[in-house]
Scaffold this motif. Structure first.
Motif, PDB file in Angstrom:
ATOM      1  N   HIS A  51     -18.371  -7.837  -3.124  1.00  0.00           N
ATOM      2  CA  HIS A  51     -17.449  -8.959  -2.955  1.00  0.00           C
ATOM      3  C   HIS A  51     -16.208  -8.884  -3.851  1.00  0.00           C
ATOM      4  CE1 HIS A  51     -19.521 -10.640  -6.470  1.00  0.00           C
ATOM      5  NE2 HIS A  51     -18.494 -11.462  -6.593  1.00  0.00           N
ATOM      6  N   ILE A  55     -12.508  -8.696  -2.195  1.00  0.00           N
ATOM      7  CA  ILE A  55     -11.583  -9.817  -2.355  1.00  0.00           C
ATOM      8  C   ILE A  55     -10.302  -9.365  -3.052  1.00  0.00           C
ATOM      9  CG2 ILE A  55     -11.251 -12.022  -3.570  1.00  0.00           C
ATOM     10  CD1 ILE A  55     -14.201 -12.646  -2.865  1.00  0.00           C
ATOM     11  N   PHE A  58      -8.286  -7.198  -0.597  1.00  0.00           N
ATOM     12  CA  PHE A  58      -7.723  -8.022   0.471  1.00  0.00           C
ATOM     13  C   PHE A  58      -6.523  -8.819  -0.026  1.00  0.00           C
ATOM     14  CE2 PHE A  58      -7.617 -11.748   3.281  1.00  0.00           C
ATOM     15  CZ  PHE A  58      -7.690 -11.146   4.522  1.00  0.00           C
ATOM     16  N   VAL A  59      -6.675  -9.484  -1.158  1.00  0.00           N
ATOM     17  CA  VAL A  59      -5.590 -10.326  -1.684  1.00  0.00           C
ATOM     18  C   VAL A  59      -4.421  -9.467  -2.146  1.00  0.00           C
ATOM     19  CG1 VAL A  59      -4.974 -11.968  -3.508  1.00  0.00           C
ATOM     20  CG2 VAL A  59      -7.129 -12.222  -2.273  1.00  0.00           C
ATOM     21  N   ALA A  71      -4.050 -15.575   1.690  1.00  0.00           N
ATOM     22  CA  ALA A  71      -4.857 -14.355   1.616  1.00  0.00           C
ATOM     23  C   ALA A  71      -6.145 -14.619   0.842  1.00  0.00           C
ATOM     24  CB  ALA A  71      -4.063 -13.221   0.971  1.00  0.00           C
ATOM     25  N   LEU A  72      -6.041 -15.372  -0.256  1.00  0.00           N
ATOM     26  CA  LEU A  72      -7.238 -15.696  -1.044  1.00  0.00           C
ATOM     27  C   LEU A  72      -8.201 -16.564  -0.243  1.00  0.00           C
ATOM     28  CD1 LEU A  72      -8.667 -15.414  -3.748  1.00  0.00           C
ATOM     29  CD2 LEU A  72      -7.421 -17.439  -4.538  1.00  0.00           C
ATOM     30  N   SER A  75     -10.012 -14.308   2.222  1.00  0.00           N
ATOM     31  CA  SER A  75     -10.736 -13.171   1.646  1.00  0.00           C
ATOM     32  C   SER A  75     -12.262 -13.252   1.741  1.00  0.00           C
ATOM     33  CB  SER A  75     -10.300 -12.935   0.206  1.00  0.00           C
ATOM     34  OG  SER A  75     -10.659 -14.024  -0.612  1.00  0.00           O
ATOM     35  N   PHE A  78     -13.351 -11.523   4.851  1.00  0.00           N
ATOM     36  CA  PHE A  78     -13.240 -10.072   4.707  1.00  0.00           C
ATOM     37  C   PHE A  78     -14.387  -9.529   3.862  1.00  0.00           C
ATOM     38  CE2 PHE A  78     -11.534  -6.338   2.428  1.00  0.00           C
ATOM     39  CZ  PHE A  78     -11.312  -5.508   3.520  1.00  0.00           C
ATOM     40  N   ALA A  79     -14.721 -10.226   2.778  1.00  0.00           N
ATOM     41  CA  ALA A  79     -15.817  -9.788   1.903  1.00  0.00           C
ATOM     42  C   ALA A  79     -17.142  -9.769   2.660  1.00  0.00           C
ATOM     43  CB  ALA A  79     -15.913 -10.694   0.679  1.00  0.00           C
TER      44      ALA A  79
END
Length: 109
Positions: A51, A55, A58-59, A71-72, A75, A78-79
């Motif tokens: 994770h 994260i 991604f961010v 984005a946060l 995330s 995505f995680a």
């Protein structure tokens, strides 16, 4: 100190009471047995392992193209996706490999 011991005792007692309440409650049992929470439980070790990297990656990448706060907020999805891939191809692959080795060792004896 004595205060810390008492705090720990009350915390543990509270935890036991909460757990008994959850176990005995049909409502909470239904929630904790929901397909999504069972799915998260299944991938939890993979999620634990991946994770932070997922994260941050991604961010960092998408935070350049969009508002970093958006984005946060996106995330965790995505995680979870990264954890699913890790679970399927790494964790399950390793477990299958270990199981095959155990079978091979048993048949050689």
């Amino acid at each position: 100190s004595m205060e810390r011991r008492m705090a720990l005792l009350f915390t543990c007692a509270g935890l036991v009471l909460v757990m008994v309440g959850i176990i005995e409650s049909p409502f909470w049992t239904r929630i904790f047995k929901s397909p999504f929470l069972l799915f998260l439980g299944r991938i939890s070790f993979s999620l634990y392992l991946t994770h932070t990297t997922a994260i941050v990656l991604f961010v960092t990448v998408l935070g350049q193209a969009m508002d970093p706060r958006v984005a946060l907020a996106l995330s965790p999805a995505f995680a979870i996706g990264v954890a699913v891939v890790w679970y399927r191809y790494v964790e399950q692959g390793m477990l299958a490999n270990v199981s095959l080795r155990k079978v091979a060792v048993r048949t050689q004896k």
